[in-house]
Design a protein around this motif. Structure first.
Motif, PDB file in Angstrom:
ATOM      1  N   LEU A 161      -5.767  19.916  -0.532  1.00  0.00           N
ATOM      2  CA  LEU A 161      -4.136  19.338  -0.446  1.00  0.00           C
ATOM      3  C   LEU A 161      -3.761  19.694   1.041  1.00  0.00           C
ATOM      4  CD1 LEU A 161      -2.083  18.763  -1.930  1.00  0.00           C
ATOM      5  CD2 LEU A 161      -1.080  21.294  -1.661  1.00  0.00           C
ATOM      6  N   SER A 162      -4.475  20.647   1.215  1.00  0.00           N
ATOM      7  CA  SER A 162      -4.635  20.404   3.182  1.00  0.00           C
ATOM      8  C   SER A 162      -4.921  19.298   3.281  1.00  0.00           C
ATOM      9  CB  SER A 162      -5.399  21.982   3.284  1.00  0.00           C
ATOM     10  OG  SER A 162      -6.264  21.580   3.433  1.00  0.00           O
ATOM     11  N   ARG A 163      -6.156  18.593   3.933  1.00  0.00           N
ATOM     12  CA  ARG A 163      -6.085  17.184   3.551  1.00  0.00           C
ATOM     13  C   ARG A 163      -5.563  15.783   3.487  1.00  0.00           C
ATOM     14  NH1 ARG A 163     -11.377  13.810   2.647  1.00  0.00           N
ATOM     15  NH2 ARG A 163     -11.431  12.420   3.926  1.00  0.00           N
ATOM     16  N   LEU A 164      -4.505  15.674   2.570  1.00  0.00           N
ATOM     17  CA  LEU A 164      -4.168  15.085   2.276  1.00  0.00           C
ATOM     18  C   LEU A 164      -2.652  15.044   2.914  1.00  0.00           C
ATOM     19  CD1 LEU A 164      -4.951  14.679  -2.036  1.00  0.00           C
ATOM     20  CD2 LEU A 164      -5.235  13.086  -0.586  1.00  0.00           C
ATOM     21  N   GLN A 165      -2.048  16.219   3.199  1.00  0.00           N
ATOM     22  CA  GLN A 165      -1.138  16.159   3.626  1.00  0.00           C
ATOM     23  C   GLN A 165      -0.986  16.054   4.913  1.00  0.00           C
ATOM     24  OE1 GLN A 165      -0.918  21.072   2.818  1.00  0.00           O
ATOM     25  NE2 GLN A 165       0.767  20.367   1.568  1.00  0.00           N
ATOM     26  N   GLN A 166      -2.171  15.229   6.177  1.00  0.00           N
ATOM     27  CA  GLN A 166      -2.750  14.506   6.992  1.00  0.00           C
ATOM     28  C   GLN A 166      -2.124  13.672   7.321  1.00  0.00           C
ATOM     29  OE1 GLN A 166      -5.852  16.603   8.274  1.00  0.00           O
ATOM     30  NE2 GLN A 166      -4.907  18.980   8.099  1.00  0.00           N
ATOM     31  N   ARG A 167      -2.404  13.149   5.922  1.00  0.00           N
ATOM     32  CA  ARG A 167      -1.976  11.482   5.090  1.00  0.00           C
ATOM     33  C   ARG A 167      -3.204  10.820   5.968  1.00  0.00           C
ATOM     34  NH1 ARG A 167       1.935  13.563   3.190  1.00  0.00           N
ATOM     35  NH2 ARG A 167       4.020  12.678   3.180  1.00  0.00           N
ATOM     36  N   PRO A 168      -4.349  11.314   5.423  1.00  0.00           N
ATOM     37  CA  PRO A 168      -6.139  10.256   6.109  1.00  0.00           C
ATOM     38  C   PRO A 168      -5.982   9.564   5.477  1.00  0.00           C
ATOM     39  CG  PRO A 168      -6.623  12.548   4.583  1.00  0.00           C
ATOM     40  CD  PRO A 168      -4.993  12.485   4.809  1.00  0.00           C
ATOM     41  N   ASP A 169      -7.088   8.603   5.680  1.00  0.00           N
ATOM     42  CA  ASP A 169      -7.036   7.290   5.106  1.00  0.00           C
ATOM     43  C   ASP A 169      -8.158   7.521   3.977  1.00  0.00           C
ATOM     44  OD1 ASP A 169      -6.758   5.955   7.330  1.00  0.00           O
ATOM     45  OD2 ASP A 169      -7.898   5.904   8.423  1.00  0.00           O
ATOM     46  N   LEU A 170      -8.574   7.158   2.733  1.00  0.00           N
ATOM     47  CA  LEU A 170      -8.880   6.939   1.222  1.00  0.00           C
ATOM     48  C   LEU A 170      -9.316   6.269   0.819  1.00  0.00           C
ATOM     49  CD1 LEU A 170      -5.550   8.694  -0.035  1.00  0.00           C
ATOM     50  CD2 LEU A 170      -7.053  10.513   1.004  1.00  0.00           C
ATOM     51  N   PRO A 171      -9.755   6.520  -0.238  1.00  0.00           N
ATOM     52  CA  PRO A 171     -10.862   5.559  -0.540  1.00  0.00           C
ATOM     53  C   PRO A 171     -10.095   4.404  -1.906  1.00  0.00           C
ATOM     54  CG  PRO A 171     -11.370   7.178  -1.476  1.00  0.00           C
ATOM     55  CD  PRO A 171     -10.560   7.267  -0.551  1.00  0.00           C
ATOM     56  N   VAL A 172     -10.481   3.371  -1.845  1.00  0.00           N
ATOM     57  CA  VAL A 172      -9.263   2.191  -2.644  1.00  0.00           C
ATOM     58  C   VAL A 172      -8.615   2.674  -4.167  1.00  0.00           C
ATOM     59  CG1 VAL A 172      -8.812   0.018  -3.713  1.00  0.00           C
ATOM     60  CG2 VAL A 172      -9.653   0.674  -1.356  1.00  0.00           C
ATOM     61  N   LEU A 173      -7.572   3.728  -4.413  1.00  0.00           N
ATOM     62  CA  LEU A 173      -7.826   4.065  -5.803  1.00  0.00           C
ATOM     63  C   LEU A 173      -6.873   3.087  -6.760  1.00  0.00           C
ATOM     64  CD1 LEU A 173      -7.056   7.738  -5.021  1.00  0.00           C
ATOM     65  CD2 LEU A 173      -9.104   6.638  -6.182  1.00  0.00           C
ATOM     66  N   ASP A 174      -7.419   2.514  -8.428  1.00  0.00           N
ATOM     67  CA  ASP A 174      -6.983   1.744  -9.276  1.00  0.00           C
ATOM     68  C   ASP A 174      -6.395   2.284  -9.948  1.00  0.00           C
ATOM     69  OD1 ASP A 174      -9.083   1.116 -10.416  1.00  0.00           O
ATOM     70  OD2 ASP A 174      -9.063  -1.023  -8.836  1.00  0.00           O
ATOM     71  N   GLY A 175      -6.166   1.838 -11.031  1.00  0.00           N
ATOM     72  CA  GLY A 175      -5.954   2.149 -12.961  1.00  0.00           C
ATOM     73  C   GLY A 175      -5.346   3.718 -13.048  1.00  0.00           C
ATOM     74  N   ARG A 176      -6.343   4.864 -13.596  1.00  0.00           N
ATOM     75  CA  ARG A 176      -5.513   5.547 -14.218  1.00  0.00           C
ATOM     76  C   ARG A 176      -6.674   6.263 -13.457  1.00  0.00           C
ATOM     77  NH1 ARG A 176      -5.647   7.609 -19.248  1.00  0.00           N
ATOM     78  NH2 ARG A 176      -3.881   8.722 -19.026  1.00  0.00           N
TER      79      ARG A 176
END
Length: 370
Positions: A306-321
């Motif tokens: 979560l601490s990394r997500l809060q820094q708004r990093p580049d993320l792999p593409v997600l889809d579906g559920r």
């Protein structure tokens, strides 16, 4: 009958800007009021009294005795009955020429477009962030103006949104506050006249849009502090960046999980035993615990603290559920809120109780107790 109609609306028709033409615009207007509570009640009453032709009322809630001090359309005999149904009955008593359409359920992502499409104006008299963002996004995709209002304690605010290419709700609030970051009436309390005043002003804005009178609150947020009897206007503009936050189309909107986006646990929660019965239903699994937390991540899970997500990093593409979990479930709402901003069409699901609950279920199953 015509004389009775003219007598009923005589005082507003006498307004030079209104006239018979304005009343005809009222007769043909279609307005959807989302929420028949403190804000929705005065809107419904004033629009019906002014002769709006078609009035849709959306509310899945029932009347409670604690509502009545700020929702005087209802009385004690109405307690336990659906608000939209009761409101429609009261509208008929007030003005039987108004056609009411009752929706005894809540507006949400999978029905918002169908509910809103037939109407000219949307009144956002809701009391929660998931509904507000859902209304906004659907209105943007459908190109519908929204009259927005909100109240708390002894304060209120309103604006006209998405009107004539003006700013939207996301231009004011691109993302919702963190869970617990905004209080509701049950927590802070509220003076009964506060939603009445803001709701009356919202009805006024709707009448201005319908008839073309005056200058609606486009590009302006009007705030009111009752304690100081202070009204202040703030100017704000349409922000093109909001387009990146609105779902791409109505189909994507219908799949958007607004409660999760706003950090609200809802049907996006799945129990460990339910998940284990159909693990292939998820295109990805995300572990939002910190790197040093034990036990190790589930097989195939992507570790995104979560601490990394809060820094708004580049993320792999997600889809579906996508299944999201932490240690006990407390951090997943905030993680999902952040992820939903980047992937609005993805259905994020929380593992109830986190990896601890999953671990306990696995132990019980292994040793014959589940």
């Amino acid at each position: 009958m015509y004389q009775n109609l003219m007598l009923r609306y005589e005082r507003q028709v006498t307004l030079p800007e209104w006239g018979a033409e304005g009343q005809e615009k009222m007769r043909t207007a279609k307005v959807l009021v989302v929420g028949a509570g403190g804000l929705g009640v005065p809107v419904i009453q004033y629009l019906a009294a002014a002769g709006v032709g078609h009035l849709g009322i959306v509310d899945g809630d029932v009347v409670d005795l604690s509502n009545i001090h700020r929702q005087p359309l209802y009385d004690a005999d109405d307690c336990g009955r659906n608000k939209a149904t009761v409101a429609a009955e009261k509208v008929f008593q007030l003005n039987s020429d108004v056609t009411t359409i009752v929706y005894t359920f809540q507006l949400q992502a999978d029905n918002a477009a169908d509910l809103m499409a037939p109407y000219d104006i949307i009144i956002d008299a809701s009391d929660n962030f998931p509904t507000r963002y859902c209304i906004n996004d659907a209105a943007v995709l459908l190109d519908k103006p929204v009259v927005y209002g909100a109240v708390s304690a002894m304060e209120g605010q309103l604006s006209v949104l998405n009107y004539q290419e003006g700013p939207t709700y996301r231009c004011l609030f691109p993302t919702p506050p963190p869970p617990g970051g905004a209080w509701d009436c049950a927590t802070t309390g509220i003076m009964g006249t506060i939603p009445g005043t803001i709701g009356m002003l919202m009805a006024t804005e709707a009448l201005k849009i319908i008839t073309g009178i005056g200058y609606p609150l486009r590009r302006q947020l009007l705030t009111w502090r009752a304690s100081m009897q202070e009204f202040i206007k703030f100017e704000f503009d349409r922000n093109a960046d909001y387009l990146n936050l609105v779902p791409e189309n109505l189909e994507a909107l219908s799949r958007m999980d607004y409660p999760a986006f706003c950090g609200v646990l809802s049907s996006t929660t799945i129990a460990p035993e339910t998940w284990l019965s159909s693990p292939s239903d998820f295109s990805a699994i995300i572990d939002v615990r910190e790197e040093n937390e034990l036990p190790p991540s589930m097989e195939g899970a992507l570790r995104l603290p979560l601490s990394r997500l809060q820094q708004r990093p580049d993320l792999p593409v997600l889809d579906g559920r996508v299944l999201v979990y932490c240690q006990t479930g407390n951090r997943t709402p905030e993680a999902i809120r952040i992820l939903q901003q980047q992937f609005p069409a993805v259905h994020f699901v929380t593992l109830e109780g986190g990896i601890k609950a999953w671990q306990l279920f696995e132990m019980n199953r292994k040793y014959g107790n589940a």
